[in-house]
Design an enzyme around this catalytic site. Structure first.
Site, short mmCIF file in Angstrom:
data_model
loop_
_atom_site.label_atom_id
_atom_site.label_comp_id
_atom_site.label_asym_id
_atom_site.label_seq_id
_atom_site.Cartn_x
_atom_site.Cartn_y
_atom_site.Cartn_z
N LEU A 16 0.86 -1.20 0.00
CA LEU A 16 0.00 0.00 0.00
C LEU A 16 0.89 1.25 0.00
O LEU A 16 0.99 1.98 0.98
CB LEU A 16 -0.94 0.00 1.22
CG LEU A 16 -2.09 1.01 1.14
CD1 LEU A 16 -3.19 0.51 0.21
CD2 LEU A 16 -2.67 1.28 2.54
N ARG A 74 2.31 4.37 -3.04
CA ARG A 74 1.64 5.37 -3.88
C ARG A 74 0.59 4.71 -4.77
O ARG A 74 -0.58 5.13 -4.80
CB ARG A 74 2.68 6.10 -4.76
CG ARG A 74 3.57 7.05 -4.01
CD ARG A 74 4.71 7.54 -4.89
NE ARG A 74 5.61 6.46 -5.24
CZ ARG A 74 6.92 6.43 -4.94
NH1 ARG A 74 7.48 7.45 -4.34
NH2 ARG A 74 7.65 5.39 -5.28
N GLY A 134 2.76 -5.39 -10.05
CA GLY A 134 4.04 -4.95 -9.47
C GLY A 134 5.20 -5.42 -10.33
O GLY A 134 5.59 -4.74 -11.29
N ARG A 135 5.73 -6.60 -9.99
CA ARG A 135 6.83 -7.19 -10.73
C ARG A 135 6.62 -8.70 -10.83
O ARG A 135 6.19 -9.34 -9.87
CB ARG A 135 8.16 -6.94 -10.02
CG ARG A 135 8.75 -5.57 -10.26
CD ARG A 135 9.34 -5.48 -11.67
NE ARG A 135 9.97 -4.20 -11.92
CZ ARG A 135 9.39 -3.15 -12.51
NH1 ARG A 135 8.15 -3.22 -12.93
NH2 ARG A 135 10.05 -2.03 -12.71
N GLU A 147 9.82 -11.36 -19.09
CA GLU A 147 9.13 -10.67 -20.18
C GLU A 147 10.06 -10.51 -21.37
O GLU A 147 11.24 -10.23 -21.18
CB GLU A 147 8.66 -9.29 -19.69
CG GLU A 147 7.64 -9.43 -18.57
CD GLU A 147 7.35 -8.11 -17.84
OE1 GLU A 147 7.80 -7.06 -18.31
OE2 GLU A 147 6.69 -8.16 -16.81
N HIS A 170 2.40 -5.99 -19.99
CA HIS A 170 3.04 -4.93 -19.19
C HIS A 170 2.68 -3.53 -19.71
O HIS A 170 3.56 -2.75 -20.11
CB HIS A 170 4.57 -5.13 -19.17
CG HIS A 170 5.22 -4.47 -17.99
ND1 HIS A 170 6.37 -4.93 -17.40
CD2 HIS A 170 4.86 -3.37 -17.26
CE1 HIS A 170 6.71 -4.14 -16.38
NE2 HIS A 170 5.81 -3.19 -16.28
#
Ligand code: A2R
Length: 326
Positions: free
Chosen positions: A153, A155, A234-235, A264, A282
């Site tokens: 949690l 930005r 996220g990642r 990726e 992405h």
């Protein structure tokens, strides 16, 4: 005598806007990838800045004695050895805030697409199946009645939570530390596992890197449960991807919506074959307007720093290197 412009190194691809703006102010050298062997020796000494969206490791940083700033295109900078850069006195910047709302908007779209199968429903219409075979089947999943859990949690996580408030669903979260600065009634869970157990819509928006590598694993999917839906913006490195594929295949969880992947753009065929995985390439921040704002922040950081001013958005590891803004 004309003084030489600072030399900026651009390893790998970068947005055209970054390149065009940099070329008006600086001399630029582009190389195919972040490999110091691709830089002619006589130029190495002259390199003062790197603008990139690729992996920058310790050896690459060490190759340039006069390097003073690395500006990363993107908020996630897990590919840059920022701790080593800080030790070498090299500023590192990223592009926070300017993409927060775009990524949060995309996350809402991905959640709804995953639950309500809108991309598949559109394909049903476009391929003539609606006319030929009748209505698209009712979706087994819905956002109604769910509890969302936000892992990270920060930005972007907070921007997602505020959007989800509008959908009238309860929200919980897990960070390493509980946030004291928010007045929203978001319940803190002391571990990722506790969060996964408490919710049925788990949204991952933590940064990549050592601290989060592979932490979303089979145990977390088990905790999320058979009605659980996993969303990742996220990642890819945060997820044990084979464990995710297994959890989606055997019904450990119900579905997943993914914008990021382990390697990726190489997506495992097993993931592509899963009907309960909603996959995006992405694109969370990928509108022209937002990418332009990110590009401008890359160049503005670089210009400010090389003209003796403070960097605008230093990453936490190099914040102490920043100049006073007087
Ligand atoms: O852990 P805290 O209290 O520092 O909170 C941060 C949380 N976080 C973690 N939570 C649990 N375990 C960890 N190992 C961990 N590491 C970080 O993730 C914070 O609440 C949140 C990150 O928020 P921000 O730094 O504000 O980043 P922002 O702009 O929301 O972007 C997040 C990521 C990027 O790094 C890209 O990978 C992706 O979203 O676009």
């Amino acid at each position: 005598m004309q003084t030489e412009k600072p030399l900026v190194l651009i390893p790998g691809s970068i947005s055209a806007r970054v390149r065009e703006r940099l070329e008006t102010e600086f001399e630029c050298l582009s190389i195919e990838r972040a490999d110091a062997a691709l830089v002619p020796d006589e130029k190495k000494e002259r390199i003062e800045a790197i603008a990139s969206m690729t992996r920058i490791d310790r050896d690459f940083i060490n190759a340039f004695d006069n390097l003073s700033i690395i500006t990363n295109f993107g908020v996630g900078y897990d590919g840059i050895d920022a701790v080593h850069a800080a030790l070498r006195g090299v500023m590192v910047t990223n592009t926070p805030d300017v993409l927060t709302d775009e990524v949060a908007d995309t996350t809402i779209g991905l959640i709804l697409n995953t639950l309500r199968e809108f991309p598949k429903a559109e394909a049903h219409l476009r391929t003539g199946k609606w006319k030929r075979e009748g209505n698209y089947p009712l979706t087994p999943l819905t956002l109604r009645g769910r509890t969302a859990g936000i892992f990270g949690l920060g930005r972007i996580g907070l921007a997602i939570a505020r959007r989800l408030d509008g959908f009238d669903i309860p929200i919980r979260y897990h960070n390493r530390s509980q946030r004291q600065d928010i007045s929203y009634p978001y319940r803190y869970e002391k571990s990722l596992k506790d969060l996964a157990e408490a919710v049925d819509l788990l949204i991952c928006v933590v940064p990549g890197g050592e601290g989060t590598e592979g932490v979303i694993d089979g145990e977390i999917f088990k905790a999320l449960g058979p009605n659980g839906v996993f969303i990742n913006v996220g990642r890819g490195s945060t997820v044990d991807e084979p464990a995710l594929i297994e959890a989606l295949s055997d019904g450990t969880i119900a579905a997943a919506g993914l914008d990021v992947f382990a390697d990726e753009p190489n997506i495992p065929q097993a993931l592509l074959d899963l009907p309960n995985a909603c996959l995006l390439p992405h694109v969370a921040s990928a509108s022209i307007a937002t990418r332009n704002r990110m590009a401008d922040l890359v160049v503005d950081n670089l210009s400010a720093w090389l003209s003796g001013k403070p960097a605008l958005t230093p990453v936490p590891e190099t914040r102490s290197l920043n100049r006073d803004d007087d």
